[in-house]
Design an enzyme around this catalytic site. Structure first.
Site, mmCIF file in Angstrom:
data_model
loop_
_atom_site.group_PDB
_atom_site.id
_atom_site.type_symbol
_atom_site.label_atom_id
_atom_site.label_comp_id
_atom_site.label_asym_id
_atom_site.label_seq_id
_atom_site.Cartn_x
_atom_site.Cartn_y
_atom_site.Cartn_z
ATOM 1 N N ARG A 120 11.952 8.711 65.062
ATOM 2 C CA ARG A 120 11.084 9.589 64.286
ATOM 3 C C ARG A 120 11.315 9.291 62.807
ATOM 4 N NH1 ARG A 120 13.536 12.876 68.330
ATOM 5 N NH2 ARG A 120 12.037 13.822 69.781
ATOM 6 N N LYS A 145 15.712 15.609 67.081
ATOM 7 C CA LYS A 145 14.976 16.853 67.295
ATOM 8 C C LYS A 145 15.744 17.723 68.275
ATOM 9 C CE LYS A 145 10.256 18.423 68.029
ATOM 10 N NZ LYS A 145 8.860 18.024 68.342
ATOM 11 N N HIS A 220 4.509 7.752 63.205
ATOM 12 C CA HIS A 220 4.789 8.149 64.593
ATOM 13 C C HIS A 220 4.100 7.227 65.605
ATOM 14 C CE1 HIS A 220 6.975 11.293 66.665
ATOM 15 N NE2 HIS A 220 6.021 11.350 67.580
ATOM 16 N N ARG A 223 6.510 4.950 67.274
ATOM 17 C CA ARG A 223 7.289 5.575 68.347
ATOM 18 C C ARG A 223 6.472 5.614 69.640
ATOM 19 N NH1 ARG A 223 11.520 9.323 69.491
ATOM 20 N NH2 ARG A 223 10.822 11.218 70.551
ATOM 21 N N HIS A 246 13.499 13.225 74.423
ATOM 22 C CA HIS A 246 12.626 14.329 74.825
ATOM 23 C C HIS A 246 13.408 15.363 75.628
ATOM 24 C CE1 HIS A 246 8.609 11.905 74.522
ATOM 25 N NE2 HIS A 246 9.018 12.367 73.369
ATOM 26 N N TYR A 255 2.662 8.993 78.365
ATOM 27 C CA TYR A 255 2.580 7.538 78.219
ATOM 28 C C TYR A 255 2.125 6.854 79.506
ATOM 29 C CZ TYR A 255 4.956 8.611 73.904
ATOM 30 O OH TYR A 255 5.266 9.132 72.673
#
Length: 278
Positions: A120, A145, A220, A223, A246, A255
């Site tokens: 990120r 995150k 982004h 990514r 995640h 994805y």
């Protein structure tokens, strides 16, 4: 705080402060009917990017209610529908052109890390020299995150680029320092000499223009491209989830709708229309 990054908490604080000024009361003390009226006002607002502002106001209220243990009030807030738009993904050829585009080695390495490690924007800015493990060929992503750490592989060509860059630029702590890093020595204290978010965005945007990429892309996008290319190369979805950091597999599953794997690669019927006549 409660698994949120400092920037997120600060953003929530701004929205809660505006609500508090509107009612001249603490947000947690405003009754649900008046909160709904305020949200409708925000939704109809012409002086703000209403969709984004509305969402963050709701998220901020949810956060405040959760901190205060006000479960009933959280339930009364409107639900936020997640966007069903699929992410933009670059082709391998576009990534090659993007990596060659910048004149500065610093920017080539920066883009290489964003794509090659799926970082990120704030993660690449937070990257310290001590987080690079060239012997084990891994990068330690700290405080991602949700304040979670993770390890991601470092490609050999990225290691070579990083070594050349570090030797040439001699950064002191952060891998990417701003041009104003010398201010730290003049003002003293804990001046943050990291490369700015705007600087990262500018470097990627300039490379995009020089590479002649027409797709709408941002930091982004690299990514998204990292995850999609790994999936297309056969890496399993659970490993990709961990590499991306995640919390939920549901976030990574998007994805599957973008990747073109050999097992179910789509094709146009025009590709097959005249095959039987050859």
């Amino acid at each position: 705080m409660a698994g949120k990054s400092q920037s997120t908490v600060t953003n929530y604080g701004r929205h809660l402060a505006k609500l508090a000024l509107h009612f001249n009361e603490l947000p947690t003390e405003v009754d649900p009917d008046r909160v709904n009226d305020y949200l409708h006002l925000v939704k109809r607002g012409h002086n703000t990017p209403s969709d984004s502002y509305f969402k963050f106001t709701v998220y901020a209220l949810r956060f405040a209610y959760r901190i205060e243990g006000m479960k009933d009030k959280r339930i009364e807030l409107p639900s936020i529908k997640r966007s069903k738009k699929l992410p933009v993904v670059l082709s391998q050829e576009e990534v090659r052109r993007l990596l060659k585009a910048p004149k500065l080695l610093k920017h080539r390495v920066l883009i290489g890390l964003l794509y090659g490690c799926g970082l990120r924007c704030f993660e690449v800015r937070n990257l310290k020299i001590a987080d690079l493990d060239f012997d084990r060929k891994v990068l330690h992503v700290k405080d991602g995150k949700g304040k979670k750490d993770r390890y991601v592989p470092l490609a050999d060509m990225l290691i070579r680029g990083l070594k050349t860059y570090l030797e040439a630029e001699q950064p002191s702590e952060w891998v990417f320092n701003s041009k104003d890093q010398e201010i730290k020595g003049r003002v003293g204290g804990d001046f943050d000499s990291r490369y700015s978010q705007r600087g990262v965005q500018w470097a990627v945007n300039e490379a995009k223009k020089k590479a002649g990429i027409q797709k709408p892309m941002n930091v982004h996008t690299l990514r998204h491209t990292f995850a999609t290319h790994l999936l297309e190369e056969g890496l399993d979805i659970l490993t990709i989830k961990d590499l991306l950091g995640h919390e939920s597999i549901d976030t990574t599953m998007i994805y599957l709708h973008v990747a073109q794997t050999d097992k179910r690669r789509a094709f146009s019927p025009l590709d097959r229309l005249y095959l039987s006549r050859r």
